[in-house]
Design an enzyme around this catalytic site. Structure first.
Site, short mmCIF file in Angstrom:
data_model
loop_
_atom_site.label_atom_id
_atom_site.label_comp_id
_atom_site.label_asym_id
_atom_site.label_seq_id
_atom_site.Cartn_x
_atom_site.Cartn_y
_atom_site.Cartn_z
N THR A 12 0.81 -1.23 0.00
CA THR A 12 0.00 0.00 0.00
C THR A 12 0.84 1.27 0.00
OG1 THR A 12 -0.13 -0.03 2.42
CG2 THR A 12 -1.90 -1.14 1.22
N ALA A 14 4.01 4.02 -1.29
CA ALA A 14 4.28 4.71 -2.55
C ALA A 14 5.03 3.82 -3.53
CB ALA A 14 5.07 6.00 -2.28
N ARG A 40 -3.00 -2.95 9.85
CA ARG A 40 -4.06 -1.96 9.63
C ARG A 40 -4.49 -1.88 8.17
NH1 ARG A 40 0.53 1.18 10.36
NH2 ARG A 40 1.04 2.58 8.61
N SER A 41 -3.67 -2.37 7.26
CA SER A 41 -4.04 -2.35 5.84
C SER A 41 -4.66 -3.67 5.38
CB SER A 41 -2.80 -2.07 4.97
OG SER A 41 -2.33 -0.76 5.20
N CYS A 129 17.48 5.16 -4.58
CA CYS A 129 16.93 5.69 -5.83
C CYS A 129 17.91 6.63 -6.54
CB CYS A 129 15.59 6.40 -5.57
SG CYS A 129 15.60 7.52 -4.15
N HIS A 249 13.71 12.52 -9.50
CA HIS A 249 14.94 13.06 -8.95
C HIS A 249 15.82 13.61 -10.06
CE1 HIS A 249 13.82 11.57 -5.16
NE2 HIS A 249 14.67 10.58 -5.00
N ASN A 323 11.98 8.56 -9.42
CA ASN A 323 12.53 7.87 -8.25
C ASN A 323 11.70 6.69 -7.79
OD1 ASN A 323 10.96 10.41 -7.64
ND2 ASN A 323 10.87 9.44 -5.62
#
Length: 349
Positions: A12, A14, A40-41, A129, A249, A323
């Site tokens: 969940t 990014a 919690r997800s 990244c 980036h 990134n």
């Protein structure tokens, strides 16, 4: 074979959501995808190839019959569960900093050092990244002319600090435009004492400071570059700055070559033919990479290549990449593709 069972840990987040998207573009066969996250997800749902998959809580038993586990849920989660996944027969591709500098763990950018994955003992590390995109751009040059020194200044997007940091930046910008009070609670580092607004700002701190004045983000770039390029004598320095861009980036990179014979034209030619690189370098027509153009793309974009005016072997360039895509999710999926291509993985089903 029917295909691999893939687990995404941190589904969940990014990067996790981008990993799911990149798996949809993978060329290796996939039989099943397991989406794992925090308690919690659990119960939420996400789409993979148009099908709803329920997100499960990450436990040690989540990795039964999993062939490849992509981790992007924080270093502590990787430390806790990556060994459990390996114990159950999975190959772990870890996107956190937990194992990057472990001498037993290969640190891989497939365009640069794909063969290193042959030495894996169950865990393969995905680099930082900012390091990844710089390695993609510099490796063709290093192979042809050698590298003696690298000095990089980064202009890093807020998405690198997570979804909540992007939300805070947008809220700060709106409050500032409205002439309203605003708060800063996340950047430059959630774990530090003070926080500053990122909207309409530039913060010369990413992660915490170390004793010698460098941040941990800067040390990651320095140490990871040496490990990936297999050169402890390579001189590397970094200054990492967060700017108010959502994704993408950008890096100003100065290099000093070991060998003679390079030119702007020869470096452009190398990069034009390099895997994963798109050359955008026509200053007469204002053609150069930008973060907005790179967003959502898998490639690394390079431009503004120019010779240093004082040093014969010195060159400058501008490197941009998404990134969350090449800097994280796509590089992880590429490593999985390399495992398949090199026949280094078998199904546990």
């Amino acid at each position: 074979m029917n295909g691999y069972t893939i687990a995404v840990v941190g589904a969940t987040g990014a990067v996790g959501t981008k990993m799911i998207q990149m798996l949809e573009q993978a060329t290796f066969p996939i039989n099943k995808v397991k989406l794992l996250a925090s308690k919690r997800s659990a119960g939420k749902k996400a789409l993979f190839n148009g099908k709803e998959i329920e997100i499960q809580e990450t436990t040690a038993d989540s990795f039964e019959n999993v062939d490849i586990a992509l981790f992007s849920a924080g270093g502590s989660i990787s430390k806790q569960f990556a060994p459990e996944a390996v114990k159950r027969g999975a190959v772990v591709i870890d996107n956190t900093s937990a194992y990057r500098m472990d001498a037993e763990v290969p640190l891989v950018v497939p365009e640069v050092n794909e063969e290193e994955i042959r030495s894996h003992k169950g865990i393969i590390a995905n680099p930082n990244c900012s390091t990844i995109q710089m390695m993609v751009a510099l490796e063709p040059i290093r192979k042809q002319y050698g590298l003696d020194r690298v000095i990089v200044s980064t202009y890093q997007a807020v998405s690198g600090a997570g979804v909540s940091a992007v939300k805070e930046m947008k809220e700060q910008a709106q409050h500032m435009l409205n002439g309203e009070p605003y708060e800063a609670a996340i950047l430059p580092s959630g774990g530090d004492k003070k926080h500053f607004p990122i909207a309409f700002n530039a913060l010369p701190q990413i992660d915490l400071f170390t004793e010698d004045g460098y941040t941990f983000e800067e040390l990651k770039m320095i140490n990871e570059t040496k490990k990936i390029m297999g050169d402890d004598h390579l001189k590397v320095s970094a200054t990492c700055v967060r700017i108010p861009v959502v994704s993408g980036h950008s890096e100003s990179v100065y290099i000093e070559l070991k060998d003679e014979g390079a030119s702007v034209a020869s470096i452009q030619e190398l990069l034009k033919n390099a895997p994963g690189v798109v050359l955008q370098d026509d200053p007469d027509n204002q053609v150069y990479p930008t973060a907005l153009e790179a967003e959502g793309k898998r490639e690394t974009f390079v431009g503004r290549i120019r010779k240093d005016r004082d040093l014969d072997k010195g060159y400058h360039m501008w490197i941009v990449s998404d990134n969350l895509i090449k800097g994280a999710a796509w590089n992880s999926v590429q490593i999985a593709e390399s495992l398949h291509k090199l026949k280094l993985i078998k199904t546990n089903n």
